[in-house]
Design a protein around this motif. Sequence first.
Motif, PDB file in Angstrom:
ATOM      1  N   VAL A   1       0.810  -1.224   0.000  1.00  0.00           N
ATOM      2  CA  VAL A   1       0.000   0.000   0.000  1.00  0.00           C
ATOM      3  C   VAL A   1       0.838   1.266   0.000  1.00  0.00           C
ATOM      4  CG1 VAL A   1      -1.929  -1.189   1.114  1.00  0.00           C
ATOM      5  CG2 VAL A   1      -0.266   0.036   2.523  1.00  0.00           C
ATOM      6  N   THR A   2       2.178   1.135   0.073  1.00  0.00           N
ATOM      7  CA  THR A   2       3.046   2.300  -0.112  1.00  0.00           C
ATOM      8  C   THR A   2       3.371   2.509  -1.591  1.00  0.00           C
ATOM      9  OG1 THR A   2       5.110   1.050   0.155  1.00  0.00           O
ATOM     10  CG2 THR A   2       4.082   1.939   2.154  1.00  0.00           C
ATOM     11  N   ASN A   3       2.985   1.538  -2.419  1.00  0.00           N
ATOM     12  CA  ASN A   3       3.236   1.606  -3.859  1.00  0.00           C
ATOM     13  C   ASN A   3       1.982   2.100  -4.561  1.00  0.00           C
ATOM     14  OD1 ASN A   3       3.668   1.080  -6.604  1.00  0.00           O
ATOM     15  ND2 ASN A   3       4.834  -0.773  -6.200  1.00  0.00           N
ATOM     16  N   PRO A   4       2.041   3.207  -5.277  1.00  0.00           N
ATOM     17  CA  PRO A   4       0.833   3.747  -5.892  1.00  0.00           C
ATOM     18  C   PRO A   4       0.359   2.967  -7.114  1.00  0.00           C
ATOM     19  CG  PRO A   4       2.728   5.077  -6.493  1.00  0.00           C
ATOM     20  CD  PRO A   4       3.214   4.073  -5.485  1.00  0.00           C
ATOM     21  N   LYS A   5       1.183   2.044  -7.606  1.00  0.00           N
ATOM     22  CA  LYS A   5       0.819   1.303  -8.809  1.00  0.00           C
ATOM     23  C   LYS A   5       0.011   0.065  -8.432  1.00  0.00           C
ATOM     24  CE  LYS A   5       4.816   3.065 -11.339  1.00  0.00           C
ATOM     25  NZ  LYS A   5       6.027   2.736 -12.116  1.00  0.00           N
ATOM     26  N   GLY A   6      -0.104  -0.877  -9.352  1.00  0.00           N
ATOM     27  CA  GLY A   6      -0.923  -2.066  -9.149  1.00  0.00           C
ATOM     28  C   GLY A   6      -0.267  -3.091  -8.246  1.00  0.00           C
TER      29      GLY A   6
END
Length: 310
Positions: free
Chosen positions: A90-95
């Motif tokens: 959830v710290t990664n804005p991508k998929g």
Amino acid sequence: MTLSFKTKDRHGYSVKFSPYLPDRFVCATSQYYGIAGRGTLFVFDILSSGIEPVKIYEWNDGLFDAAWSENNENVVVVGAGDGSLLVYDVTNPKGPLKAFKEHSKEVSSVDWSPTRAENFILTASWDSTINAIWSPRLPGCFATASGDKTLRVWDRRTPQPQCTIQAHEGEVLTCDWNKYDQNILYSGSVDCSIRGWDIRNYNKPLCEMTGHRFAVRRVKTSPFNGNTLASCSYDFTVRTWDVRQPHAMEITEHHTEFVYGLDFNLHRPGQIVDCGWDSLVHVYKPRVLLDGSLIGMVPNPLVVTTLVEA
């Protein structure tokens, strides 16, 4: 006080509080009531001003359940309608970081093992029509609720169930373990009842709770009180129970469609999150759980109705 959020054209299937952060939860949703279309995973924070989405992830098929990692506060695993198991940071804005094609039909439930040394993910799907959940107290042990009207207890190291309980007169849609007694398990069914079971002696239920008018979609046991249970149903209600009593202590009526998702906050006694097909997500404390434990023993249930604007 009830905090609410509307997910627009996404219909709620599952909500899970973070085991690490007291004010964070995820909601798995589907378009067109899960029959067709896309899915969206919402990552929410609870603020003083309301429920705030901090991440929104789209997928090309419906999303039906989610579970937080037990060893990383940022990792969530999600079950999808195309049979995929999706792993998000959830710290990664991508998929998703990874997408595993594990089932031939929609993944209806996912659960992360509470035993950190094992670090297993448990999945169930409509290719076998079951719901599955790890025991919080017995390593390697899990329970399944099935369309064949049974409740089964398994040890992951053996292929056959440890016990098979003829639990209900209809399909069993959900089950959950008591957090204070490793031998107690609860089930909910399309026969509208909730039953408690002792897996050491399961010839008859320990208790039975009735009152839902339609199928019981999900049951969740309190992390703060061994006698407290919450349930949600296709009758649009969420009910709070003392398992020593046959009828609900409180009936919450703040949805206008099937209520699918339900969870207790592990950090804030008595706090519940739910979601439904009306696209509404609610965070609140039932009045009988204001201090985290059941307040009073009322002969008739307290009915709480909250109207939320679309």
